[in-house]
Design a protein around this motif. Structure first.
Motif, mmCIF file in Angstrom:
data_model
loop_
_atom_site.group_PDB
_atom_site.id
_atom_site.type_symbol
_atom_site.label_atom_id
_atom_site.label_comp_id
_atom_site.label_asym_id
_atom_site.label_seq_id
_atom_site.Cartn_x
_atom_site.Cartn_y
_atom_site.Cartn_z
ATOM 1 N N VAL A 58 -27.291 -2.044 23.960
ATOM 2 C CA VAL A 58 -27.853 -1.519 25.202
ATOM 3 C C VAL A 58 -28.328 -0.093 24.939
ATOM 4 C CG1 VAL A 58 -27.405 -0.940 27.614
ATOM 5 C CG2 VAL A 58 -26.317 -2.955 26.589
ATOM 6 N N GLY A 59 -29.552 0.176 25.364
ATOM 7 C CA GLY A 59 -30.119 1.508 25.201
ATOM 8 C C GLY A 59 -30.575 2.074 26.528
ATOM 9 N N THR A 60 -30.551 3.383 26.613
ATOM 10 C CA THR A 60 -31.044 4.113 27.780
ATOM 11 C C THR A 60 -32.045 5.144 27.293
ATOM 12 O OG1 THR A 60 -28.935 3.827 28.917
ATOM 13 C CG2 THR A 60 -30.384 5.560 29.738
ATOM 14 N N ALA A 61 -33.183 5.223 27.963
ATOM 15 C CA ALA A 61 -34.243 6.144 27.547
ATOM 16 C C ALA A 61 -34.224 7.425 28.365
ATOM 17 C CB ALA A 61 -35.608 5.481 27.689
ATOM 18 N N PHE A 118 -44.594 0.133 25.204
ATOM 19 C CA PHE A 118 -43.782 0.575 24.082
ATOM 20 C C PHE A 118 -43.062 -0.639 23.519
ATOM 21 C CE2 PHE A 118 -44.648 4.397 26.276
ATOM 22 C CZ PHE A 118 -44.517 5.436 25.363
ATOM 23 N N ALA A 119 -42.983 -0.715 22.190
ATOM 24 C CA ALA A 119 -42.340 -1.845 21.510
ATOM 25 C C ALA A 119 -40.970 -1.424 21.005
ATOM 26 C CB ALA A 119 -43.203 -2.305 20.342
ATOM 27 N N ALA A 120 -39.990 -2.293 21.236
ATOM 28 C CA ALA A 120 -38.632 -2.040 20.755
ATOM 29 C C ALA A 120 -38.107 -3.291 20.076
ATOM 30 C CB ALA A 120 -37.712 -1.651 21.906
ATOM 31 N N THR A 121 -37.364 -3.094 18.992
ATOM 32 C CA THR A 121 -36.732 -4.196 18.265
ATOM 33 C C THR A 121 -35.305 -3.802 17.922
ATOM 34 O OG1 THR A 121 -38.834 -4.898 17.301
ATOM 35 C CG2 THR A 121 -36.832 -5.659 16.202
ATOM 36 N N ASN A 122 -34.376 -4.708 18.218
ATOM 37 C CA ASN A 122 -32.975 -4.516 17.845
ATOM 38 C C ASN A 122 -32.800 -5.072 16.439
ATOM 39 O OD1 ASN A 122 -30.217 -4.546 17.468
ATOM 40 N ND2 ASN A 122 -29.752 -5.737 19.302
ATOM 41 N N SER A 123 -32.526 -4.215 15.472
ATOM 42 C CA SER A 123 -32.381 -4.664 14.087
ATOM 43 C C SER A 123 -30.933 -4.959 13.711
ATOM 44 C CB SER A 123 -32.963 -3.607 13.135
ATOM 45 O OG SER A 123 -32.323 -2.368 13.339
ATOM 46 N N CYS A 177 -41.203 1.875 35.328
ATOM 47 C CA CYS A 177 -40.913 2.270 33.952
ATOM 48 C C CYS A 177 -39.646 1.590 33.456
ATOM 49 C CB CYS A 177 -40.752 3.784 33.852
ATOM 50 S SG CYS A 177 -40.487 4.370 32.171
ATOM 51 N N PHE A 178 -39.677 1.185 32.204
ATOM 52 C CA PHE A 178 -38.488 0.648 31.547
ATOM 53 C C PHE A 178 -37.371 1.687 31.517
ATOM 54 C CE2 PHE A 178 -41.205 2.543 28.333
ATOM 55 C CZ PHE A 178 -40.324 3.349 27.618
ATOM 56 N N CYS A 179 -37.745 2.952 31.637
ATOM 57 C CA CYS A 179 -36.768 4.039 31.562
ATOM 58 C C CYS A 179 -35.937 4.176 32.836
ATOM 59 C CB CYS A 179 -37.469 5.359 31.257
ATOM 60 S SG CYS A 179 -38.680 5.848 32.506
ATOM 61 N N PHE A 180 -36.295 3.465 33.897
ATOM 62 C CA PHE A 180 -35.530 3.556 35.137
ATOM 63 C C PHE A 180 -34.210 2.793 35.047
ATOM 64 C CE2 PHE A 180 -39.704 3.987 37.785
ATOM 65 C CZ PHE A 180 -39.859 5.284 37.343
ATOM 66 N N THR A 181 -34.091 1.890 34.089
ATOM 67 C CA THR A 181 -32.860 1.100 33.924
ATOM 68 C C THR A 181 -32.499 1.020 32.445
ATOM 69 O OG1 THR A 181 -34.104 -0.960 33.752
ATOM 70 C CG2 THR A 181 -33.331 -0.346 35.955
ATOM 71 N N GLU A 182 -31.256 0.671 32.179
ATOM 72 C CA GLU A 182 -30.850 0.467 30.782
ATOM 73 C C GLU A 182 -31.483 -0.819 30.262
ATOM 74 O OE1 GLU A 182 -26.527 -1.532 31.820
ATOM 75 O OE2 GLU A 182 -26.687 0.632 31.632
ATOM 76 N N GLN A 183 -31.676 -0.868 28.954
ATOM 77 C CA GLN A 183 -32.313 -2.029 28.326
ATOM 78 C C GLN A 183 -31.339 -2.666 27.344
ATOM 79 O OE1 GLN A 183 -35.467 -3.001 29.266
ATOM 80 N NE2 GLN A 183 -35.298 -1.329 30.739
ATOM 81 N N ARG A 184 -31.171 -3.973 27.460
ATOM 82 C CA ARG A 184 -30.306 -4.721 26.547
ATOM 83 C C ARG A 184 -31.188 -5.583 25.658
ATOM 84 N NH1 ARG A 184 -25.527 -9.098 27.938
ATOM 85 N NH2 ARG A 184 -25.433 -9.989 25.847
ATOM 86 N N LEU A 185 -30.997 -5.424 24.360
ATOM 87 C CA LEU A 185 -31.722 -6.257 23.402
ATOM 88 C C LEU A 185 -30.715 -7.068 22.597
ATOM 89 C CD1 LEU A 185 -34.487 -3.862 22.007
ATOM 90 C CD2 LEU A 185 -34.611 -5.466 23.899
ATOM 91 N N GLU A 186 -30.987 -8.348 22.498
ATOM 92 C CA GLU A 186 -30.151 -9.248 21.710
ATOM 93 C C GLU A 186 -30.421 -9.018 20.218
ATOM 94 O OE1 GLU A 186 -27.790 -11.170 23.025
ATOM 95 O OE2 GLU A 186 -28.360 -10.390 24.999
ATOM 96 N N PRO A 187 -29.571 -9.526 19.351
ATOM 97 C CA PRO A 187 -29.789 -9.345 17.907
ATOM 98 C C PRO A 187 -31.188 -9.824 17.488
ATOM 99 C CG PRO A 187 -27.644 -10.330 18.306
ATOM 100 C CD PRO A 187 -28.363 -10.297 19.629
#
Length: 183
Positions: free
Chosen positions: A103-106, A92-97, A124-134
């Protein structure tokens, strides 16, 4: 103790008990869903299956973001067809716009919901929170298989297609901790 005092004590005890049940309800519900696969809740596995069947299942992928999360999020493939018991990996692709770290949680489920008990995630990426920089874009994997014991459940003989859905939510508590820690 007077009759009125007993009534007040009983009412206060009942209120305290109900408050405790309300506080415990989310974790009890999550435990129930994980154990039973209720409402399409997937399961976790430590390793892939040791048995692969001839039966095939097509897994479709869906990805959305909740309002307030400045991300784009979508599956990198529409579907995968695999044998029951075969381990597969999807991305799955994610982009912080936004112009700040987010920080996101799925959350996740599968449809039909009755297949949740047999949809096993190894990683799975869903097991932990995900932090995306700008402006950061990432490709996030999920490793999964369909448990071969699905073949033993007559109620799932009709399942030939499963949709794995994720929704990302902003995790403001985790973001507040980042700000407090100076990260």
């Amino acid at each position: 103790m007077t009759s009125n005092g007993r009534v007040v004590l009983i009412v206060c005890t009942a209120i305290a008990g109900m408050t405790g049940l309300v506080a415990a309800a989310p974790s009890l519900y999550n435990t129930f869903c994980r154990v039973t696969g209720f409402d399409g809740t997937t399961q976790r596995a430590d390793a892939g299956s040791d048995r692969v069947l001839d039966r095939k299942v097509t897994v479709r992928f869906d990805g959305t973001v909740a309002p307030g999360l400045p991300w784009s999020f979508k599956p990198e493939q529409v579907s995968q067809t695999l044998h029951v018991g075969e381990t597969a990996m999807a991305y799955f692709a994610a982009t912080n716009s936004s112009d700040t770290p987010v920080v996101g949680t799925a959350t996740f489920n599968v449809q039909p919901a009755k297949a949740g008990l047999y949809f096993m995630k190894v990683q799975c990426f869903c097991f932990t929170e995900q932090r995306l920089e700008p402006g950061q874009s990432v490709s996030m994997p999920v490793t999964y298989f369909i448990d071969p014991s699905i073949a033993d459940d007559d109620n799932l003989d009709d399942v030939r297609e499963i949709t794995l859905s994720y929704t990302f939510y902003r995790n403001e508590d985790a973001e507040a901790k980042l700000v407090a820690s100076g990260d």
